[in-house]
Design a protein around this motif. Structure first.
Motif, PDB file in Angstrom:
ATOM      1  N   PHE B  22      -9.718 -20.238  58.117  1.00  0.00           N
ATOM      2  CA  PHE B  22     -11.183 -20.165  58.051  1.00  0.00           C
ATOM      3  C   PHE B  22     -11.653 -20.861  56.783  1.00  0.00           C
ATOM      4  CE2 PHE B  22      -9.812 -16.321  55.811  1.00  0.00           C
ATOM      5  CZ  PHE B  22     -10.550 -16.389  54.650  1.00  0.00           C
ATOM      6  N   GLU B  23     -12.942 -21.089  56.737  1.00  0.00           N
ATOM      7  CA  GLU B  23     -13.520 -21.727  55.550  1.00  0.00           C
ATOM      8  C   GLU B  23     -14.900 -21.118  55.313  1.00  0.00           C
ATOM      9  OE1 GLU B  23     -14.319 -26.239  53.845  1.00  0.00           O
ATOM     10  OE2 GLU B  23     -13.592 -25.958  55.887  1.00  0.00           O
ATOM     11  N   THR B  24     -15.214 -20.840  54.055  1.00  0.00           N
ATOM     12  CA  THR B  24     -16.570 -20.345  53.767  1.00  0.00           C
ATOM     13  C   THR B  24     -17.324 -21.450  53.040  1.00  0.00           C
ATOM     14  OG1 THR B  24     -16.217 -19.473  51.546  1.00  0.00           O
ATOM     15  CG2 THR B  24     -15.561 -18.054  53.361  1.00  0.00           C
ATOM     16  N   TYR B  25     -18.649 -21.394  53.120  1.00  0.00           N
ATOM     17  CA  TYR B  25     -19.475 -22.393  52.449  1.00  0.00           C
ATOM     18  C   TYR B  25     -20.119 -21.802  51.200  1.00  0.00           C
ATOM     19  CZ  TYR B  25     -18.879 -24.262  57.129  1.00  0.00           C
ATOM     20  OH  TYR B  25     -18.338 -24.676  58.309  1.00  0.00           O
ATOM     21  N   THR B  26     -20.606 -22.683  50.341  1.00  0.00           N
ATOM     22  CA  THR B  26     -21.268 -22.240  49.117  1.00  0.00           C
ATOM     23  C   THR B  26     -22.525 -21.438  49.448  1.00  0.00           C
ATOM     24  OG1 THR B  26     -20.504 -24.283  48.138  1.00  0.00           O
ATOM     25  CG2 THR B  26     -22.132 -23.080  46.885  1.00  0.00           C
ATOM     26  N   LYS B  27     -22.759 -20.403  48.656  1.00  0.00           N
ATOM     27  CA  LYS B  27     -23.963 -19.570  48.747  1.00  0.00           C
ATOM     28  C   LYS B  27     -24.144 -18.940  50.124  1.00  0.00           C
ATOM     29  CE  LYS B  27     -26.264 -22.373  45.280  1.00  0.00           C
ATOM     30  NZ  LYS B  27     -27.362 -23.276  44.976  1.00  0.00           N
ATOM     31  N   GLU B  28     -23.040 -18.472  50.713  1.00  0.00           N
ATOM     32  CA  GLU B  28     -23.183 -17.727  51.966  1.00  0.00           C
ATOM     33  C   GLU B  28     -22.451 -16.393  51.835  1.00  0.00           C
ATOM     34  OE1 GLU B  28     -21.452 -19.269  55.524  1.00  0.00           O
ATOM     35  OE2 GLU B  28     -19.403 -19.166  54.780  1.00  0.00           O
ATOM     36  N   ILE B  29     -22.819 -15.475  52.722  1.00  0.00           N
ATOM     37  CA  ILE B  29     -22.093 -14.202  52.793  1.00  0.00           C
ATOM     38  C   ILE B  29     -21.187 -14.299  54.013  1.00  0.00           C
ATOM     39  CG2 ILE B  29     -22.287 -11.700  53.041  1.00  0.00           C
ATOM     40  CD1 ILE B  29     -25.141 -11.918  51.861  1.00  0.00           C
ATOM     41  N   PHE B  30     -19.887 -14.281  53.744  1.00  0.00           N
ATOM     42  CA  PHE B  30     -18.912 -14.401  54.822  1.00  0.00           C
ATOM     43  C   PHE B  30     -18.260 -13.035  55.011  1.00  0.00           C
ATOM     44  CE2 PHE B  30     -14.807 -15.302  56.709  1.00  0.00           C
ATOM     45  CZ  PHE B  30     -15.085 -16.301  57.638  1.00  0.00           C
ATOM     46  N   GLY B  31     -18.318 -12.531  56.228  1.00  0.00           N
ATOM     47  CA  GLY B  31     -17.747 -11.210  56.495  1.00  0.00           C
ATOM     48  C   GLY B  31     -16.451 -11.300  57.284  1.00  0.00           C
ATOM     49  N   LEU B  32     -15.475 -10.534  56.834  1.00  0.00           N
ATOM     50  CA  LEU B  32     -14.218 -10.433  57.571  1.00  0.00           C
ATOM     51  C   LEU B  32     -14.210  -9.052  58.204  1.00  0.00           C
ATOM     52  CD1 LEU B  32     -11.612 -12.064  58.023  1.00  0.00           C
ATOM     53  CD2 LEU B  32     -10.675 -10.974  55.997  1.00  0.00           C
ATOM     54  N   LEU B  33     -14.262  -9.020  59.526  1.00  0.00           N
ATOM     55  CA  LEU B  33     -14.430  -7.743  60.220  1.00  0.00           C
ATOM     56  C   LEU B  33     -13.171  -7.352  60.973  1.00  0.00           C
ATOM     57  CD1 LEU B  33     -17.430  -9.168  60.242  1.00  0.00           C
ATOM     58  CD2 LEU B  33     -17.909  -7.283  61.751  1.00  0.00           C
ATOM     59  N   GLY B  34     -12.898  -6.080  60.923  1.00  0.00           N
ATOM     60  CA  GLY B  34     -11.761  -5.586  61.685  1.00  0.00           C
ATOM     61  C   GLY B  34     -11.504  -4.140  61.343  1.00  0.00           C
ATOM     62  N   PRO B  35     -10.743  -3.460  62.209  1.00  0.00           N
ATOM     63  CA  PRO B  35     -10.445  -2.054  61.933  1.00  0.00           C
ATOM     64  C   PRO B  35      -9.423  -1.914  60.800  1.00  0.00           C
ATOM     65  CG  PRO B  35      -9.325  -2.776  63.917  1.00  0.00           C
ATOM     66  CD  PRO B  35     -10.145  -3.933  63.462  1.00  0.00           C
ATOM     67  N   SER B  36      -9.195  -0.698  60.362  1.00  0.00           N
ATOM     68  CA  SER B  36      -8.191  -0.458  59.320  1.00  0.00           C
ATOM     69  C   SER B  36      -6.833  -0.985  59.792  1.00  0.00           C
ATOM     70  CB  SER B  36      -8.072   1.037  59.044  1.00  0.00           C
ATOM     71  OG  SER B  36      -9.313   1.526  58.620  1.00  0.00           O
ATOM     72  N   GLY B  37      -6.135  -1.651  58.897  1.00  0.00           N
ATOM     73  CA  GLY B  37      -4.798  -2.155  59.225  1.00  0.00           C
ATOM     74  C   GLY B  37      -4.816  -3.529  59.879  1.00  0.00           C
ATOM     75  N   ALA B  38      -6.005  -4.129  60.006  1.00  0.00           N
ATOM     76  CA  ALA B  38      -6.090  -5.449  60.662  1.00  0.00           C
ATOM     77  C   ALA B  38      -5.566  -6.561  59.758  1.00  0.00           C
ATOM     78  CB  ALA B  38      -7.534  -5.737  61.059  1.00  0.00           C
ATOM     79  N   GLY B  39      -5.574  -6.324  58.436  1.00  0.00           N
ATOM     80  CA  GLY B  39      -5.076  -7.353  57.505  1.00  0.00           C
ATOM     81  C   GLY B  39      -6.139  -7.873  56.558  1.00  0.00           C
ATOM     82  N   LYS B  40      -7.293  -7.198  56.514  1.00  0.00           N
ATOM     83  CA  LYS B  40      -8.418  -7.680  55.692  1.00  0.00           C
ATOM     84  C   LYS B  40      -8.061  -7.694  54.198  1.00  0.00           C
ATOM     85  CE  LYS B  40     -11.324  -4.430  57.029  1.00  0.00           C
ATOM     86  NZ  LYS B  40     -10.569  -3.565  57.921  1.00  0.00           N
ATOM     87  N   THR B  41      -7.521  -6.570  53.728  1.00  0.00           N
ATOM     88  CA  THR B  41      -7.196  -6.482  52.297  1.00  0.00           C
ATOM     89  C   THR B  41      -6.067  -7.445  51.941  1.00  0.00           C
ATOM     90  OG1 THR B  41      -7.938  -4.187  52.286  1.00  0.00           O
ATOM     91  CG2 THR B  41      -6.555  -4.861  50.456  1.00  0.00           C
ATOM     92  N   THR B  42      -5.136  -7.642  52.868  1.00  0.00           N
ATOM     93  CA  THR B  42      -4.036  -8.586  52.616  1.00  0.00           C
ATOM     94  C   THR B  42      -4.594  -9.992  52.396  1.00  0.00           C
ATOM     95  OG1 THR B  42      -2.628  -7.236  54.036  1.00  0.00           O
ATOM     96  CG2 THR B  42      -1.811  -9.436  53.510  1.00  0.00           C
ATOM     97  N   ILE B  43      -5.631 -10.354  53.174  1.00  0.00           N
ATOM     98  CA  ILE B  43      -6.250 -11.679  53.005  1.00  0.00           C
ATOM     99  C   ILE B  43      -6.881 -11.786  51.611  1.00  0.00           C
ATOM    100  CG2 ILE B  43      -8.205 -13.122  53.781  1.00  0.00           C
ATOM    101  CD1 ILE B  43      -7.410 -12.439  56.653  1.00  0.00           C
TER     102      ILE B  43
END
Lengths: 231, 232
Positions: B22-43
């Motif tokens: 994935f790629e985020t752009y400058t001055k945006e709010i990018f959300g990573l969504l998923g249930p617990s254990g999906a890997g969000k914190t690892t990212i």
């Protein structure tokens, strides 16, 4: 250096709000003062400085070691260290901040010991210098234990027996030749020799203390390379 | 601004992230969504170099001094007060201690500046952790579940703050398992399930793509359609 300064100030503020650590800092000079005033100065057969030298040697063996290892282990356990590292704090800056404060604070307590003991002139300077050198060695040992421990509980479980062994070995060595020979290689025994006998030769004990500091620095480097400061 | 390409992460035999791109752009709010254990914190841990990836590449267009971080464990010094906690970091960043008070004002904690952290409620600690993250006005801000476990009023306050940070030029990367939150504040989102991104884009467009707009866009319906499971 500004990070080391910020961590030094943090450690200063935190120490004054941490009752357990404050007790560690106060108990030895307080005991030395009480015993000197109530026992040594009353009983003429006991040298005035005997309790000061005894508690000062124990202080050097225990307090800097326990303070350092608990500070590092707590920062690891509560993940505070993670935020410091993420903010760009270098490991040496962190350790300089923590260790620098502890050595400085223990140096201040060493001055208090010197005043309670009534030492003056060269004897006072020698007494305080030996305690400061001993504090440096204990701080390094505490940092090694803090780095190798996963949390505060593990740091206390490992640190306390080592601190007690180092603090009490010189006392036990008075009663046993074999223990005296073994204890001879440790800095606490040499601190004990120098603070107890102001006429003792400085060269050999000083050399052994410095050697201890060098060995602990090497061990610290190895421990750091193996475990680092990551939580 | 933030870029991840074909990231793979394994813990032993278990693959926790598979081909994450994935790629985020400058001055945006990018959300990573998923249930617990999906890997969000690892990212987040990989992006902030706290973990290394087994495969793939990642980059952030900001130095550590230009990055702010709020994680699930706040790492606050519990015996120190709010102001002292922020002043430590002001000292590290080499900025004026006045900024600490300004950051406390921004999160509504100015009247609690002298309160010890161990006397604060969970919501107040979350806000203090955000204050520490924004203290040095970073270009990139990582927020790991910033409103998790908070009451709706406090959560709304944090939403306002995040939107305000974006207005001031920051790029915000946040993780959440709250779909409503994502729809409300995120410019773009990626839906993460069992270590894989199953969909990404603008929340309303994703919902339209999957016919998940009834009265309001329903990202949770998209997530259930894509994965077969709910978020809670």
């Amino acid at each position: 250096m500004r990070s080391a300064k910020a961590i030094f100030i943090k450690q200063l503020q935190d120490t004054f709000k941490n009752r357990l650590i404050l007790i560690q800092l106060i108990i030895f000079p307080m005991m030395a003062f009480i015993m000197t005033e109530l026992v040594a100065k009353v009983d003429e057969t006991i040298p005035n400085s005997i309790f000061v030298t005894m508690f000062a040697a124990m202080f050097v063996g225990m307090t800097p070691l326990v303070m350092t290892n608990s500070a590092i282990a707590e920062d690891r356990e509560h993940k505070s260290l993670r935020f410091l590292v993420m903010a760009g704090v270098k490991p040496y800056e962190y350790l300089l901040g923590i260790g620098g404060f502890i050595v400085l604070f223990c140096s201040f307590v060493s001055l208090v010991f010197g005043l309670i003991g009534g030492f003056t002139g060269v004897v006072f300077v020698k007494f305080v210098s030996v305690l400061v050198l001993g504090s440096v060695a204990s701080t390094l040992l505490g940092a090694i234990i803090g780095i190798l421990s996963k949390n505060q509980q593990a740091a206390a479980a490992l640190g306390m027996p080592i601190a007690m062994l180092l603090a009490f070995a010189p006392m036990i060595a008075n009663f046993n030749n074999t223990i005296e020979k073994i204890a001879d290689i440790f800095y606490t025994q040499q601190v004990n020799v120098l603070v107890n006998d102001s006429s003792a030769s400085v060269t050999r004990p000083f050399f052994i203390i410095v050697l201890n500091i060098i060995v602990l620095l090497i061990l610290f480097t190895l421990a750091y390379k193996k475990k680092g400061l990551k939580s | 601004m933030i870029k991840m390409t074909n990231i793979v992460k394994r813990f032993g035999e278990q693959t926790v992230l598979a081909d994450i791109t994935f790629e985020t752009y400058t001055k945006e709010i990018f959300g990573l969504l998923g249930p617990s254990g999906a890997g969000k914190t690892t990212i987040i841990n990989i992006l902030t170099n706290q973990l290394s990836a087994d495969e793939g590449t990642h980059s952030i267009d900001a130095t550590p001094f230009e990055t702010g971080l709020m994680l699930d464990e706040d790492g606050l010094y519990v015996r120190l007060n709010c102001l002292e906690n922020l002043n430590i970091f002001a000292g590290i960043y080499g900025i004026s201690h006045k900024k600490s008070m300004e950051a406390l004002k921004r999160v509504g904690l100015e009247s609690d500046a002298k309160k010890a952290v161990n006397t604060l409620s969970r919501g107040m600690r979350q806000r203090l952790a955000i204050a520490r993250a924004i203290l040095h006005e970073p270009k990139v801000l990582f927020l790991d579940e910033p409103t998790s476990g908070l009451d709706p009023v406090t959560a709304r306050g944090i939403h306002k703050l995040i939107l305000n940070l974006r207005e001031n030029g920051a790029t915000v990367f946040l993780t959440t398992h709250n779909m409503d939150e994502a729809v409300k504040i995120c410019d773009r989102v990626a839906l993460l399930h069992k270590g894989k991104i199953v969909e990404q884009g603008i929340p309303t467009e994703i919902c339209h793509r999957h016919n998940a707009v009834k009265t309001v866009p329903d990202l949770e319906a998209v997530f259930i359609k894509m994965t077969g499971v709910g978020l809670e």
